[in-house]
Design a protein around this motif. Sequence first.
Motif, mmCIF file in Angstrom:
data_model
loop_
_atom_site.group_PDB
_atom_site.id
_atom_site.type_symbol
_atom_site.label_atom_id
_atom_site.label_comp_id
_atom_site.label_asym_id
_atom_site.label_seq_id
_atom_site.Cartn_x
_atom_site.Cartn_y
_atom_site.Cartn_z
ATOM 1 N N SER A 31 24.114 42.096 -53.031
ATOM 2 C CA SER A 31 23.931 40.774 -52.434
ATOM 3 C C SER A 31 23.218 40.825 -51.091
ATOM 4 N N GLN A 32 23.498 41.851 -50.264
ATOM 5 C CA GLN A 32 22.870 41.889 -48.941
ATOM 6 C C GLN A 32 21.362 42.077 -49.027
ATOM 7 N N ILE A 33 20.919 42.800 -50.032
ATOM 8 C CA ILE A 33 19.496 43.120 -50.148
ATOM 9 C C ILE A 33 18.739 42.029 -50.889
ATOM 10 N N ILE A 34 19.316 41.538 -51.972
ATOM 11 C CA ILE A 34 18.614 40.492 -52.720
ATOM 12 C C ILE A 34 18.559 39.188 -51.935
ATOM 13 N N ALA A 35 19.428 39.049 -50.930
ATOM 14 C CA ALA A 35 19.428 37.843 -50.091
ATOM 15 C C ALA A 35 18.130 37.678 -49.304
ATOM 16 N N ARG A 36 17.321 38.733 -49.235
ATOM 17 C CA ARG A 36 16.034 38.640 -48.542
ATOM 18 C C ARG A 36 15.053 37.729 -49.274
ATOM 19 N N PHE A 37 15.330 37.456 -50.550
ATOM 20 C CA PHE A 37 14.408 36.668 -51.365
ATOM 21 C C PHE A 37 14.919 35.237 -51.513
ATOM 22 N N SER A 38 14.019 34.345 -51.885
ATOM 23 C CA SER A 38 14.395 32.939 -52.048
ATOM 24 C C SER A 38 15.388 32.793 -53.198
ATOM 25 N N PRO A 39 16.206 31.723 -53.191
ATOM 26 C CA PRO A 39 17.160 31.504 -54.288
ATOM 27 C C PRO A 39 16.499 31.462 -55.659
ATOM 28 N N GLU A 40 15.307 30.871 -55.736
ATOM 29 C CA GLU A 40 14.613 30.781 -57.017
ATOM 30 C C GLU A 40 14.212 32.169 -57.533
ATOM 31 N N VAL A 41 13.714 32.992 -56.624
ATOM 32 C CA VAL A 41 13.316 34.355 -56.993
ATOM 33 C C VAL A 41 14.541 35.175 -57.384
ATOM 34 N N GLN A 42 15.618 35.027 -56.624
ATOM 35 C CA GLN A 42 16.852 35.741 -56.937
ATOM 36 C C GLN A 42 17.333 35.408 -58.351
ATOM 37 N N LYS A 43 17.382 34.132 -58.669
ATOM 38 C CA LYS A 43 17.893 33.699 -59.967
ATOM 39 C C LYS A 43 17.054 34.263 -61.111
ATOM 40 N N VAL A 174 15.176 57.822 -67.942
ATOM 41 C CA VAL A 174 15.780 56.949 -66.944
ATOM 42 C C VAL A 174 15.002 55.641 -66.895
ATOM 43 N N VAL A 175 15.664 54.545 -67.234
ATOM 44 C CA VAL A 175 15.081 53.211 -67.074
ATOM 45 C C VAL A 175 15.444 52.752 -65.673
ATOM 46 N N LEU A 176 14.459 52.726 -64.790
ATOM 47 C CA LEU A 176 14.688 52.491 -63.365
ATOM 48 C C LEU A 176 14.296 51.073 -62.978
ATOM 49 N N VAL A 177 15.263 50.324 -62.438
ATOM 50 C CA VAL A 177 15.000 48.975 -61.941
ATOM 51 C C VAL A 177 15.692 48.820 -60.590
ATOM 52 N N GLY A 178 15.249 47.829 -59.803
ATOM 53 C CA GLY A 178 15.940 47.587 -58.545
ATOM 54 C C GLY A 178 15.032 47.130 -57.425
ATOM 55 N N LEU A 179 15.557 47.256 -56.218
ATOM 56 C CA LEU A 179 14.930 46.759 -55.000
ATOM 57 C C LEU A 179 14.844 47.879 -53.964
ATOM 58 N N MET A 207 10.913 44.408 -57.758
ATOM 59 C CA MET A 207 10.119 43.478 -56.942
ATOM 60 C C MET A 207 10.149 43.931 -55.500
ATOM 61 N N ASP A 208 9.240 43.359 -54.734
ATOM 62 C CA ASP A 208 9.094 43.735 -53.338
ATOM 63 C C ASP A 208 8.913 42.474 -52.499
ATOM 64 N N ASP A 209 9.128 42.628 -51.186
ATOM 65 C CA ASP A 209 8.942 41.491 -50.285
ATOM 66 C C ASP A 209 7.492 41.000 -50.299
#
Length: 239
Positions: A31-43, A174-179, A207-209
């Motif tokens: 949550s702390q890291i994904i909070a950097r993105f807009s709510p629409e992008v997060q969803k 390894v299927v790698l996903v994340g931020l 995804m990235d900033d």
Amino acid sequence: MVPQASSSGSSSFYVPVDLSRTALLISDVQSQIIARFSPEVQKAYLEQIKGLLAFFRNASSECRNNPTEPSAKNMYQNAPLIIHHVLPFGINQNAFISPYNKLASWAVELEKKGFFSDASKTDPNKPNYAVPAELVPPEGWGHKDEIILPKIQPGSLSSSDLLAYLRARDVKHVVLVGLTTIGSILGGARLAADLDFHVIIPKEGVMDDEPEINDFLLQKVLPRFVDVVGIEDVLALKA
């Protein structure tokens, strides 16, 4: 039958994928890291991760319910592994992230914005992993096919027991996903490739900033070392 990808020339994968030797590695999706993105992008992003989780959870369940070799020698019953790999903010506030690691500076900025204010600071037995509620296993933690691991550096394999878990499960893919793509994903993909893992990155799972950096890495850099595919390619893996 061992679940595999097609070995035909039309496959999106460099080598055939054996799901029984595959791990879904979800890096820094908290949550702390994904909070950097807009709510629409997060969803939208979390919907992609939920789709991958559902696929791997179903694959594990099928292997458990229909074991090919139900014996002590095959305790994992050809089930793929899911790993949530996160920075455990809480009692120590990641005090051991080196100040010489430039990529770690973003943690300081997030802390200044108040993302890490949490009651878990007072209880050393309850670090704050902050995995988004919609990604937490429905039955809770504690299943041998879906685990959570802490780390103290952005890279996915350089600062935790992850490698020991992958070797214990005889993971080859390894299927790698994340931020984020330029942080955890780039560092983890390069090191995993050097360690001879077959790394697969579904482009919708990272995804990235800065979108232009994300696109450059996925189109020009990462394909030199790993398979960059569509999420539908992973979801099409079948027995």
